[in-house]
Design a protein around this motif. Structure first.
Motif, short mmCIF file in Angstrom:
data_model
loop_
_atom_site.label_atom_id
_atom_site.label_comp_id
_atom_site.label_asym_id
_atom_site.label_seq_id
_atom_site.Cartn_x
_atom_site.Cartn_y
_atom_site.Cartn_z
N ALA A 184 10.18 0.01 -2.55
CA ALA A 184 9.82 -1.41 -2.44
C ALA A 184 9.06 -1.82 -3.70
N ILE A 185 9.11 -3.11 -3.97
CA ILE A 185 8.42 -3.65 -5.15
C ILE A 185 7.49 -4.76 -4.68
N PRO A 186 6.26 -4.79 -5.11
CA PRO A 186 5.65 -3.86 -6.05
C PRO A 186 5.16 -2.58 -5.36
N THR A 187 5.18 -1.51 -6.09
CA THR A 187 4.58 -0.25 -5.68
C THR A 187 3.61 0.17 -6.77
N LEU A 188 2.40 0.48 -6.38
CA LEU A 188 1.39 0.98 -7.32
C LEU A 188 1.14 2.45 -7.01
N HIS A 189 1.28 3.29 -8.01
CA HIS A 189 0.94 4.70 -7.87
C HIS A 189 -0.25 5.00 -8.76
N VAL A 190 -1.17 5.80 -8.25
CA VAL A 190 -2.28 6.31 -9.05
C VAL A 190 -1.96 7.78 -9.31
N PHE A 191 -1.89 8.12 -10.59
CA PHE A 191 -1.62 9.49 -10.99
C PHE A 191 -2.90 10.13 -11.50
N LYS A 192 -3.08 11.38 -11.14
CA LYS A 192 -4.19 12.16 -11.67
C LYS A 192 -3.67 13.57 -11.90
N GLY A 193 -3.82 14.05 -13.10
CA GLY A 193 -3.29 15.38 -13.41
C GLY A 193 -1.78 15.46 -13.26
N GLY A 194 -1.10 14.33 -13.48
CA GLY A 194 0.35 14.31 -13.39
C GLY A 194 0.91 14.20 -11.99
N LYS A 195 0.05 14.09 -10.99
CA LYS A 195 0.50 13.98 -9.60
C LYS A 195 0.05 12.66 -9.00
N ILE A 196 0.85 12.14 -8.09
CA ILE A 196 0.48 10.91 -7.38
C ILE A 196 -0.63 11.24 -6.39
N VAL A 197 -1.76 10.54 -6.52
CA VAL A 197 -2.90 10.78 -5.63
C VAL A 197 -3.17 9.59 -4.72
N ALA A 198 -2.55 8.44 -4.99
CA ALA A 198 -2.73 7.26 -4.15
C ALA A 198 -1.56 6.31 -4.39
N THR A 199 -1.21 5.55 -3.36
CA THR A 199 -0.10 4.61 -3.45
C THR A 199 -0.43 3.36 -2.65
N ARG A 200 -0.01 2.24 -3.18
CA ARG A 200 -0.07 0.97 -2.45
C ARG A 200 1.28 0.29 -2.62
N ILE A 201 1.85 -0.13 -1.51
CA ILE A 201 3.14 -0.82 -1.53
C ILE A 201 2.91 -2.26 -1.10
N GLY A 202 3.46 -3.18 -1.86
CA GLY A 202 3.32 -4.60 -1.55
C GLY A 202 2.28 -5.27 -2.42
N PRO A 203 2.14 -6.57 -2.25
CA PRO A 203 1.19 -7.33 -3.06
C PRO A 203 -0.24 -6.81 -2.91
N ALA A 204 -1.03 -7.01 -3.94
CA ALA A 204 -2.41 -6.54 -3.91
C ALA A 204 -3.31 -7.52 -4.63
N THR A 205 -4.58 -7.45 -4.29
CA THR A 205 -5.61 -8.22 -4.99
C THR A 205 -6.32 -7.28 -5.96
N LYS A 206 -7.13 -7.83 -6.83
CA LYS A 206 -7.90 -7.00 -7.75
C LYS A 206 -8.79 -6.04 -6.96
N SER A 207 -9.36 -6.53 -5.88
CA SER A 207 -10.22 -5.70 -5.04
C SER A 207 -9.44 -4.54 -4.43
N ASN A 208 -8.22 -4.80 -3.96
CA ASN A 208 -7.38 -3.75 -3.39
C ASN A 208 -7.09 -2.66 -4.43
N VAL A 209 -6.77 -3.08 -5.63
CA VAL A 209 -6.44 -2.13 -6.70
C VAL A 209 -7.68 -1.32 -7.06
N ALA A 210 -8.82 -1.98 -7.18
CA ALA A 210 -10.07 -1.28 -7.51
C ALA A 210 -10.41 -0.25 -6.45
N GLN A 211 -10.22 -0.60 -5.18
CA GLN A 211 -10.48 0.35 -4.08
C GLN A 211 -9.51 1.53 -4.13
#
Length: 70
Positions: A37-64
């Protein structure tokens, strides 16, 4: 999402790198990371996905989403 990611990139400039992928120009990449799905946000750490958010987000959501991984 782009304006939010630009703000996050500026705010956390020395702590993380924000990148964006245009899936129309890189169609082989989304399946590699299980993007269904789009948008999908992945947070990578050490080359691995450690967090994901699917769908619209606010700045606060991304910061969290990224805070635990800094």
């Amino acid at each position: 999402m782009d304006p939010i990611l630009v703000e996050i990139a500026k705010e956390y400039a020395n702590r993380l790198t924000v990148t964006r992928l245009d899936i129309d120009h890189s169609p082989k990449t989304p399946p590699k990371y299980n993007v269904t799905a789009i948008p999908t946000l992945h947070v990578f750490k050490g080359g691995k996905i450690v967090a994901t958010r699917i769908g619209p987000a606010t700045k606060s959501n991304v910061a969290q989403l990224i805070a635990p991984h800094l």
